[in-house]
Write an enzyme that holds these catalytic residues in place. Structure first.
Site, PDB file in Angstrom:
ATOM      1  N   GLU A 142      40.174 -10.584  20.410  1.00 54.25           N
ATOM      2  CA  GLU A 142      41.027  -9.651  21.133  1.00 54.25           C
ATOM      3  C   GLU A 142      42.199 -10.466  21.689  1.00 54.25           C
ATOM      4  O   GLU A 142      41.973 -11.466  22.383  1.00 54.25           O
ATOM      5  CB  GLU A 142      40.221  -9.005  22.267  1.00 54.25           C
ATOM      6  N   ARG A 181      25.802 -16.700  22.370  1.00 49.14           N
ATOM      7  CA  ARG A 181      27.104 -17.231  22.778  1.00 49.14           C
ATOM      8  C   ARG A 181      26.981 -18.696  23.127  1.00 49.14           C
ATOM      9  O   ARG A 181      25.911 -19.158  23.507  1.00 49.14           O
ATOM     10  CB  ARG A 181      27.601 -16.564  24.069  1.00 49.14           C
ATOM     11  N   LYS A 220      37.336 -15.044  29.093  1.00 51.05           N
ATOM     12  CA  LYS A 220      38.791 -15.001  29.170  1.00 51.05           C
ATOM     13  C   LYS A 220      39.260 -14.433  30.503  1.00 51.05           C
ATOM     14  O   LYS A 220      40.288 -14.844  31.016  1.00 51.05           O
ATOM     15  CB  LYS A 220      39.337 -14.156  28.014  1.00 51.05           C
TER      16      LYS A 220
HETATM   17  P1  ATP Z   1      35.389 -13.317  26.524  1.00 50.81           P
HETATM   18  O1  ATP Z   1      34.092 -12.815  27.073  1.00 50.81           O
HETATM   19  O2  ATP Z   1      35.617 -14.765  26.727  1.00 50.81           O
HETATM   20  O3  ATP Z   1      36.552 -12.497  26.926  1.00 50.81           O
HETATM   21  P2  ATP Z   1      35.251 -11.902  24.106  1.00 50.81           P
HETATM   22  O4  ATP Z   1      33.943 -11.741  23.464  1.00 50.81           O
HETATM   23  O5  ATP Z   1      35.811 -10.743  24.834  1.00 50.81           O
HETATM   24  O6  ATP Z   1      35.219 -13.191  24.972  1.00 50.81           O
HETATM   25  P3  ATP Z   1      36.809 -11.751  21.778  1.00 50.81           P
HETATM   26  O7  ATP Z   1      38.222 -12.132  21.585  1.00 50.81           O
HETATM   27  O8  ATP Z   1      36.467 -10.313  21.762  1.00 50.81           O
HETATM   28  O9  ATP Z   1      36.346 -12.397  23.120  1.00 50.81           O
HETATM   29  O10 ATP Z   1      35.875 -12.567  20.797  1.00 50.81           O
HETATM   30  C1  ATP Z   1      36.123 -12.777  19.437  1.00 50.81           C
HETATM   31  C2  ATP Z   1      34.854 -13.243  18.794  1.00 50.81           C
HETATM   32  O11 ATP Z   1      34.404 -14.444  19.390  1.00 50.81           O
HETATM   33  C3  ATP Z   1      33.733 -12.226  18.947  1.00 50.81           C
HETATM   34  O12 ATP Z   1      33.055 -12.120  17.728  1.00 50.81           O
HETATM   35  C4  ATP Z   1      32.855 -12.824  20.008  1.00 50.81           C
HETATM   36  O13 ATP Z   1      31.531 -12.425  19.809  1.00 50.81           O
HETATM   37  C5  ATP Z   1      33.060 -14.317  19.796  1.00 50.81           C
HETATM   38  N1  ATP Z   1      32.847 -15.050  21.039  1.00 50.81           N
HETATM   39  C6  ATP Z   1      33.450 -14.841  22.229  1.00 50.81           C
HETATM   40  N2  ATP Z   1      32.964 -15.683  23.170  1.00 50.81           N
HETATM   41  C7  ATP Z   1      32.033 -16.449  22.554  1.00 50.81           C
HETATM   42  C8  ATP Z   1      31.165 -17.511  22.990  1.00 50.81           C
HETATM   43  N3  ATP Z   1      31.157 -17.951  24.249  1.00 50.81           N
HETATM   44  N4  ATP Z   1      30.336 -18.059  22.075  1.00 50.81           N
HETATM   45  C9  ATP Z   1      30.339 -17.632  20.796  1.00 50.81           C
HETATM   46  N5  ATP Z   1      31.116 -16.649  20.330  1.00 50.81           N
HETATM   47  C10 ATP Z   1      31.963 -16.053  21.190  1.00 50.81           C
HETATM   48 MG    MG Z   2      36.079  -8.840  23.904  1.00 52.70          MG
END
Ligand code: ATP
Ligand code: MG
Length: 571
Positions: free
Chosen positions: A46, A273, A283
């Site tokens: 995102e 994660r 984020k």
């Molecule tokens: P955050 O919680 O940091 O905002 P998010 O999941 O909202 O992270 P996205 O940009 O939606 O961030 O994530 C893109 C991809 O990265 C998704 O498939 C998500 O599952 C994966 N991802 C995000 N954070 C992690 C993490 N800490 N470990 C492994 N994969 C992750």
């Molecule tokens: Mg997200």
């Protein structure tokens, strides 16, 4: 195609590492002939922030497993929410994925590319009696949701007729209604044990300009309504995501099953994660640190963002090695940041040339060394790798050494310099301390006096004479000044975000950055360029900061050395 670019830095196709549980599933799917044996994954960030090292875990799995099975991986920006996204984030995300060594070729997509198709699918669901417009507020809808053990209450609008639903949904998108006044919901099952199946909201009104589609839309799909369908539109076979999406999977499947026409269907598989000690990994929290200026930006070297780690001196190879070492499971865990630091040291040990830098200098004068003489000492750049050659370092009668390498009254096991004691100057001579000059009012040592033994130079008759301590040094007449930034962990609690009744910011480490302004660097370093990496001997690994300019260099400490020479000497 540049084959190397797509391969990643880590030799993904190694035959040594066993397949992780997801790769085993993919392998079984291929054997079973699912999706004609195709493997196609996607990485779906995102664009509402910079990527962090957690994302590297997802990237390595998405790109790495596709490559392992001869498949493809798309980059798809999940830009379904017009409120939070910015072009700056899109650019940084692409830069960071490339830096890690992965490439999506011409397959850069955006969820917003599919807004028309998603809208059509929503209309199709309405026509099939599988979606309805609800006029209630989000609070009312939430109040009817029930609990996991108690069925929800059906909305009074649930059984609206199809024509009315079509009319209302069209008018929602025409901007006739206010935000929050109407939503479109899938008609599934208000008694489902899975709360996500209780008539989830799939479209809401948002009257904001989208960074790609402008003002075309007044309604936007929810994440759950976009993700699986986008996977389907792109021909994704394995949609890999983190464990929190496990409970969304029945909805993912329900929607895809109503969209698909042939045998092909994408499959969602979840993994744990990455969480690291002494940092935060969301984020939203990272953004808070940036907005409140508690760090200098998304790429502050203390941030767990990929841009921060890059600026700090971490290499993609070290990050990937770390990610491989922790693996993929179905269990949430928190990994020790020391493991990551270990991977960084391992990698830089092989790559970083050794140099002499004195962080906290004190003058040392060799009283029996001719004042006008300058010798060039030939010093090897990396004992781990002969091919890195050697350099010459000027030596003269006036040097700088570290203040803490001298003690007026040293204890027995102090193997550095003290009155009457001998040490070797690395790559040069053995010296003996004959005296010092102390500022009586401040107690500070201002100058140290020594004599040198001319026979102890490399190649000299007493070159192998042994003394307990070895010190690094720079020539006072040739050294240049530099700024050195000593970074430490950003938080002083191992789990700052996990403490009940505490805000994570309470655990910020006040000593996470210490700036030293008058460090003395050996002259060869004046040529150093941003992102160049070095081992400052006996101190640690350092990287030239991106804001460095010639003549005014800034070095960031990547990671300290675990063992100093004295500790090694003690064994
Ligand atoms: P955050 O919680 O940091 O905002 P998010 O999941 O909202 O992270 P996205 O940009 O939606 O961030 O994530 C893109 C991809 O990265 C998704 O498939 C998500 O599952 C994966 N991802 C995000 N954070 C992690 C993490 N800490 N470990 C492994 N994969 C992750
Ligand atoms: Mg997200």
């Amino acid at each position: 195609m540049d084959e190397k670019k797509n391969r990643g830095p880590s030799n993904i196709n190694d035959s040594v590492t066993p397949l992780n549980f997801i790769e085993q599933i993919i392998q079984e799917d291929i054997r079973a002939g699912k999706n004609n044996g195709r493997v196609h994954t996607r990485f779906p960030p995102e664009p509402n922030g910079y990527l962090h090292i957690g994302h590297a875990k997802a990237i390595y799995l998405d790109f790495g497993s596709a490559e392992k099975f001869g498949g493809k991986c798309n980059l798809r920006f999940d830009d379904t929410n017009p409120i939070k996204e910015e072009t700056e984030f899109v650019e940084s995300i692409k830069e960071d994925i490339h830096w890690l060594g992965f490439d999506w070729e011409d397959r850069e997509f955006h969820a917003s590319d599919y807004f028309d198709k998603l809208y059509e699918f929503a209309i199709d669901l309405i026509k099939r009696g599988l979606a309805y417009v609800d006029d209630q507020s989000s609070e009312e809808i939430a109040a009817q949701k029930g609990t996991p053990t108690k069925a929800g209450i059906e909305s009074p609008y649930r059984n609206r007729d199809i024509e009315e639903n079509l009319d209302l949904f069209t008018r929602m998108n025409n901007g006739e209604f206010d935000e929050g006044s109407h939503v479109l919901r899938a008609k599934i099952d208000m008694a489902s044990p899975n709360m996500h199946m209780r008539d989830p909201v799939i479209y809401r009104i948002i009257k904001r300009e989208h960074h790609r589609t402008g003002n075309k839309w007044q309604v936007y799909p929810m994440y759950d309504f976009a993700h699986g369908q986008c996977d389907y539109f792109e021909g994704i076979t394995h949609s890999l995501c983190t464990l929190e999406f496990e409970v969304h999977r029945p909805l993912y499947d329900w929607l895809v099953d109503r969209l698909k026409t042939g045998d092909y269907r994408p499959r969602q598989i979840e993994f744990n994660r990455l969480n690291l000690t002494y940092t935060v990994m969301s984020k939203r929290k990272l953004q808070e640190l940036v907005m409140l200026k508690l760090v200098s930006g998304w790429d502050d070297p203390r941030m767990p963002t990929l841009s921060g780690l890059r600026r700090r001196g971490y290499t993609p190879e070290a990050i990937i090695k770390f990610i491989r070492s922790i693996g993929y499971t179905k269990f949430e865990a928190i990994n020790d940041v020391a493991l990551l630091e270990h991977a960084v040291r391992d990698d830089l040990n092989l790559k970083a040339p050794r140099v002499f830098v004195v962080l906290d200098p004190v003058k040392l004068v060799i009283t029996n060394y001719p004042e006008d003489r300058i010798e060039e000492m030939e010093i090897i750049n990396n004992p781990e790798d002969e091919s890195m050659g050697s350099r010459s370092v000027p030596f003269c009668s006036e040097l700088y050494i570290e203040k803490d390498d001298f003690m007026e009254n040293p204890p027995g096991k102090y193997f550095r310099l003290g009155p009457g004691r001998e040490v070797r100057l690395k790559g040069a001579y053995i010296i003996k301390c004959t005296g010092f000059n102390k500022n009586e009012s401040t107690g500070e040592i201002e100058e140290i006096y020594c004599t040198y033994d001319p026979e102890t130079r490399s190649g000299g008759p007493a070159a192998n004479r042994r003394v307990k301590g070895t010190l690094h040094w720079v020539s006072a007449r040739h050294a240049e000044d530099a700024e050195v930034r000593l970074y430490d962990r950003l938080f002083n609690h191992h789990d700052p975000a996990g403490q009940k009744n505490h805000d994570f910011k309470e655990f910020l480490n006040p000593e996470s950055l210490k700036i030293l302004n008058f460090c003395k660097i050996e002259p060869s370093l004046s040529e150093a360029k941003p992102l160049d990496k070095f081992q400052f001997q006996r101190i640690g690994y350092f990287c030239v900061d991106k804001d460095s300019i010639p003549g005014s260099l800034i070095f960031n400490r990547t990671v300290p050395l675990r063992d100093t020479w004295e500790k090694v000497a003690k064994k």
